[in-house]
Design an enzyme around this catalytic site. Structure first.
Site, PDB file in Angstrom:
ATOM      1  N   GLY A   4      -0.987   2.117   9.610  1.00 31.55           N
ATOM      2  CA  GLY A   4      -0.331   1.902  10.897  1.00 31.55           C
ATOM      3  C   GLY A   4      -1.240   1.605  12.075  1.00 31.55           C
ATOM      4  N   GLY A  10      -3.090  -3.460   9.097  1.00 31.00           N
ATOM      5  CA  GLY A  10      -2.391  -4.132  10.191  1.00 31.00           C
ATOM      6  C   GLY A  10      -1.790  -5.478   9.820  1.00 31.00           C
ATOM      7  N   ASP A  60      -4.656   4.023  -2.121  1.00 33.78           N
ATOM      8  CA  ASP A  60      -5.770   4.433  -1.268  1.00 33.78           C
ATOM      9  C   ASP A  60      -6.248   5.838  -1.613  1.00 33.78           C
ATOM     10  OD1 ASP A  60      -6.032   2.174   0.625  1.00 33.78           O
ATOM     11  OD2 ASP A  60      -3.935   2.640   1.019  1.00 33.78           O
ATOM     12  N   MET A  84      -8.964   8.740  -0.748  1.00 36.43           N
ATOM     13  CA  MET A  84      -9.854   9.135   0.363  1.00 36.43           C
ATOM     14  C   MET A  84     -10.427  10.521   0.088  1.00 36.43           C
ATOM     15  SD  MET A  84      -7.656   7.872   3.659  1.00 36.43           S
ATOM     16  CE  MET A  84      -6.705   6.345   3.603  1.00 36.43           C
ATOM     17  N   HIS A 115      -1.311  -1.334  -4.310  1.00 34.45           N
ATOM     18  CA  HIS A 115      -2.555  -0.883  -3.690  1.00 34.45           C
ATOM     19  C   HIS A 115      -2.495   0.634  -3.474  1.00 34.45           C
ATOM     20  CE1 HIS A 115      -6.114  -1.639  -1.110  1.00 34.45           C
ATOM     21  NE2 HIS A 115      -5.644  -0.658  -0.353  1.00 34.45           N
ATOM     22  N   SER A 142       0.844  -1.193   0.000  1.00 33.41           N
ATOM     23  CA  SER A 142       0.000   0.000   0.000  1.00 33.41           C
ATOM     24  C   SER A 142       0.877   1.241   0.000  1.00 33.41           C
ATOM     25  CB  SER A 142      -0.906  -0.007   1.233  1.00 33.41           C
ATOM     26  OG  SER A 142      -1.549   1.244   1.335  1.00 33.41           O
ATOM     27  N   HIS A 166      -8.285   1.476  -4.150  1.00 29.09           N
ATOM     28  CA  HIS A 166      -9.218   1.335  -3.028  1.00 29.09           C
ATOM     29  C   HIS A 166      -9.880   2.688  -2.790  1.00 29.09           C
ATOM     30  CE1 HIS A 166      -9.559   0.416   1.608  1.00 29.09           C
ATOM     31  NE2 HIS A 166     -10.743   0.539   1.021  1.00 29.09           N
ATOM     32  N   MET A 209     -11.676  -5.115   5.328  1.00 35.10           N
ATOM     33  CA  MET A 209     -10.848  -4.198   6.120  1.00 35.10           C
ATOM     34  C   MET A 209     -10.586  -4.822   7.487  1.00 35.10           C
ATOM     35  SD  MET A 209     -10.138  -1.666   4.209  1.00 35.10           S
ATOM     36  CE  MET A 209      -9.124  -0.892   5.481  1.00 35.10           C
ATOM     37  N   ASP A 267      -6.889  -5.879   4.265  1.00 33.16           N
ATOM     38  CA  ASP A 267      -6.215  -4.578   4.306  1.00 33.16           C
ATOM     39  C   ASP A 267      -6.242  -4.007   5.722  1.00 33.16           C
ATOM     40  OD1 ASP A 267      -5.157  -2.078   3.714  1.00 33.16           O
ATOM     41  OD2 ASP A 267      -6.846  -1.434   2.470  1.00 33.16           O
ATOM     42  N   MET A 289     -11.998   5.008  -0.902  1.00 33.83           N
ATOM     43  CA  MET A 289     -12.658   5.310   0.375  1.00 33.83           C
ATOM     44  C   MET A 289     -13.375   6.643   0.216  1.00 33.83           C
ATOM     45  SD  MET A 289      -9.641   3.864   2.785  1.00 33.83           S
ATOM     46  CE  MET A 289      -8.540   3.822   1.380  1.00 33.83           C
TER      47      MET A 289
HETATM   48  C1  DX5 Z   1      -6.246   2.214   5.381  1.00 33.90           C
HETATM   49  C2  DX5 Z   1      -5.819   1.798   4.002  1.00 33.90           C
HETATM   50  C3  DX5 Z   1      -4.720   0.804   3.981  1.00 33.90           C
HETATM   51  C4  DX5 Z   1      -3.447   1.210   4.670  1.00 33.90           C
HETATM   52  C5  DX5 Z   1      -2.937  -0.010   5.368  1.00 33.90           C
HETATM   53  O1  DX5 Z   1      -7.436   2.909   5.314  1.00 33.90           O
HETATM   54  O2  DX5 Z   1      -6.908   1.252   3.278  1.00 33.90           O
HETATM   55  O3  DX5 Z   1      -4.459   0.339   2.648  1.00 33.90           O
HETATM   56  O4  DX5 Z   1      -2.452   1.720   3.819  1.00 33.90           O
HETATM   57  O5  DX5 Z   1      -1.860   0.352   6.134  1.00 33.90           O
HETATM   58  P1  DX5 Z   1      -1.178  -0.641   7.196  1.00 33.90           P
HETATM   59  O6  DX5 Z   1      -0.703  -1.839   6.420  1.00 33.90           O
HETATM   60  O7  DX5 Z   1      -0.083   0.200   7.748  1.00 33.90           O
HETATM   61  O8  DX5 Z   1      -2.218  -0.989   8.206  1.00 33.90           O
HETATM   62 ZN    ZN Z   2      -6.443   0.291   1.325  1.00 33.70          ZN
END
Ligand code: DX5
Ligand code: ZN
Length: 215
Positions: free
Chosen positions: A144, A176, A34, A36, A32, A7, A65, A136, A174, A67
């Site tokens: 993080g 952690g 993200d 938002m 990947h 990501s 992705h 998710m 996706d 969001m």
């Molecule tokens: C969070 C994102 C993830 C994020 C994951 O909303 O969708 O793709 O980058 O990050 P880690 O792997 O650090 O949890």
């Molecule tokens: Zn994501």
């Protein structure tokens, strides 16, 4: 074998090309990305012009992705900036079936994403139309965060739903994901692991991807 989708959210945005080139050289299957909107989630990240630039140098398919509220508005733009997969949130679509077909008609693979508190059973009437389901394992919006354990049960339920139907959807996780949380997800039937901090905070990100893949 498990696939890995680094990501880019966890990369240094001042050095994005280096991050993409690292992913090109690695054993990752997807990149990947993200997106938002500051409404669906309390953060704003990458938009279409940046994804277009990434797609010019990326050698792995882009997994976008979304969001954002009402993501069906953006199918044409997501396709035009080079996405292979468009992930839309179940919670953000009023007419999910229509959105999924619009994504496929645009030539992309269609994926639905579920937030941690959204039950897998809500996909029963759409699962055969989907190319991928993204579960998710954190609340979306930030990298993080701590892995939500209940996701492992959701993977098992989703695996059973897919295997018991004509669906060929892959299961992506996706949030952690690292060497500690991944084994249970793989055992439960996940196909693709998204990993942000785990990859980009590693001293050797290419090796971190390879380590995750060889679990
Ligand atoms: C969070 C994102 C993830 C994020 C994951 O909303 O969708 O793709 O980058 O990050 P880690 O792997 O650090 O949890
Ligand atoms: Zn994501």
């Amino acid at each position: 074998m498990i696939q890995v989708a680094p990501s880019l959210l966890a990369a240094d945005f001042a050095h994005l090309a280096e991050a993409v080139e690292m992913v090109n050289r690695s054993e990752a299957s997807l990149i990947h990305i993200d997106v938002m909107d500051g409404m669906f989630v309390p953060n704003i990240t990458i938009g279409f012009p940046i994804i277009s630039s990434i797609s010019k140098i990326a050698e792995k398919p882009l997994d976008v992705h979304m969001m954002v509220m009402d993501p069906g508005r953006f199918v044409g733009q997501v396709r035009d900036c080079g996405a292979a997969i468009m992930n839309v949130h179940w919670e953000a679509c009023t007419h999910l079936n229509r959105v999924i077909h619009t994504i496929k008609d645009a030539g992309m693979r269609a994926a639905v994403t579920l937030n941690p508190a959204t039950p897998v059973m809500l996909l029963e009437d759409i699962i055969e139309e989907l190319d991928m389901v993204l579960l998710m394992s954190v609340n979306p919006g930030f990298g993080g965060q701590k892995f939500i354990r209940q996701t492992v049960n959701k993977v098992r339920q989703l695996r059973a739903m897919i295997d018991g139907s004509a669906s060929e959807a892959t299961i992506e996780i996706d949030g952690g994901v690292d060497l500690n949380t991944a084994p249970a997800l793989i055992e439960a039937g996940a196909d693709i692991l998204v990993a942000g901090s785990y990859v980009f905070r590693a001293a050797d990100p290419v090796k971190a991807i390879s380590d995750l893949k060889s679990l």
